[in-house]
Design a protein around this motif. Sequence first.
Motif, PDB file in Angstrom:
ATOM      1  N   VAL A 157       0.838  -1.199   0.000  1.00 48.64           N
ATOM      2  CA  VAL A 157       0.000   0.000   0.000  1.00 48.64           C
ATOM      3  C   VAL A 157       0.874   1.251   0.000  1.00 48.64           C
ATOM      4  CG1 VAL A 157      -1.706   1.321   1.300  1.00 48.64           C
ATOM      5  CG2 VAL A 157      -1.910  -1.174   1.166  1.00 48.64           C
TER       6      VAL A 157
ATOM      7  N   LEU B 233       2.790   1.748  -3.429  1.00 50.12           N
ATOM      8  CA  LEU B 233       1.916   2.171  -4.526  1.00 50.12           C
ATOM      9  C   LEU B 233       1.406   3.595  -4.325  1.00 50.12           C
ATOM     10  CD1 LEU B 233      -0.073  -1.142  -5.133  1.00 50.12           C
ATOM     11  CD2 LEU B 233       1.676  -0.128  -6.618  1.00 50.12           C
TER      12      LEU B 233
ATOM     13  N   ILE C 131      -6.227   0.273  -4.568  1.00 50.76           N
ATOM     14  CA  ILE C 131      -5.164  -0.518  -3.939  1.00 50.76           C
ATOM     15  C   ILE C 131      -5.724  -1.424  -2.842  1.00 50.76           C
ATOM     16  CG2 ILE C 131      -3.073  -0.368  -2.535  1.00 50.76           C
ATOM     17  CD1 ILE C 131      -2.493   2.299  -4.065  1.00 50.76           C
TER      18      ILE C 131
END
Length: 403
Positions: free
Chosen positions: A32, A35, A398
């Motif tokens: 997480v 990204l 995500i």
Amino acid sequence: MKKICFLIIANILNYAFMKGQVSKAFPPQERVTNLMNEAMKTSDLPAVVAIAINNKQQKTTYTYGKAVWTEEAPVTVQHIFRIASMTKMVTSIAALQLVEKGLVGLDEDLSKLLPEMAMIPILSNGQLSQAKNPVTLRHLLTHTAGFGYRGATDKELTDFDYTHWTYKDNPRRFESGTQFLYGSSTYWAGKLVEKISGLDLENYFRKNITGPLGMNCTWFNVPDSLKQYIVSSGSRGADGKQPLKESPDRIPSTKVTDFRGDGGLYSTPEDYTQLLACLLAYGKAKKVQILKKSTILEMNKNQIGSIQIHNPDAFYNPGSCCNLNGITSPTAGWGLAWLIDNEDKAYGRRAGTVLWGGARNTYYYIDFKSGVAASIYTQHVPFNHPATTGLFERFSEIIYAGK
């Protein structure tokens, strides 16, 4: 036989998922973070906090930038943000607590409890007239009472001459229950809570919502000991298109005495997530039941019938608020605290998700079917700016991607 068993199990899982009984697992925190860091490479936002929690209490958090933009300390989930209209959800909970106690009805005429509200005339085509339909709590919680925001959601309210105006709010724009207009209706819901409970909203929230849930950094008047944690805020000019510039009023200089149920709360991402998690669990958290499950279920139902909330030509101030395009849609409804998104998202968020946000670009949603609640916190105007909404969309993609 194996095929039959498989189908039975699949149907059970699908039913459980539809009922919000299956938790959406989040990706590893490192993924997480990586990204989201990639997404921030093209962002001009000085600070961001995003949090998601599921109905198994798994949490994922992303933080980026500085709490005070000109200083070095990193922003955290314990820093304090102005959550503006995310106050409305807290006020709606308070009002519905009174409904549960039998102290007021959703469809009760409020003219005796709030005569100062009921006497406010309706403005239409430059002319004022007295209302015929009574205002009810259901109208207030669904923004169908006729109250808008001067300079933010309605042009006629913005252009009206207030020189000799003596009422406690702007004119109403239509008869109760006939149209939708986002505005100060929840302000009056807050005044109703104060009138019935005998407490101001600050103390009512502390006694019945924020206190029991341990939301100890959520206030209208931030205690002196916590003011150092208030984050910077900024703006993008009168047209909303200028470079982001920090505002000088980070620390409030005046004490709030007229508590507004439609805005004004300060809170932390950690605090507000506790409230979202409680609602995701149908009103119960930390052995505290702030609302009954039946009330939460009613909040999630469309309360406005065929009334449309989507108006792509609606008035808004391009430098501040409230452009709702891309947030509302022709299929959206409104519950007793929030917008209801009746369309699935391609990344996995389910139709029926409830959501709203605040003027300084803070947003939340609760996807009961997937068992996920998420929110994002930035501090800049104008509202509904793609720097934040686009980032929230990426964060959602995500977290819904799972393991």
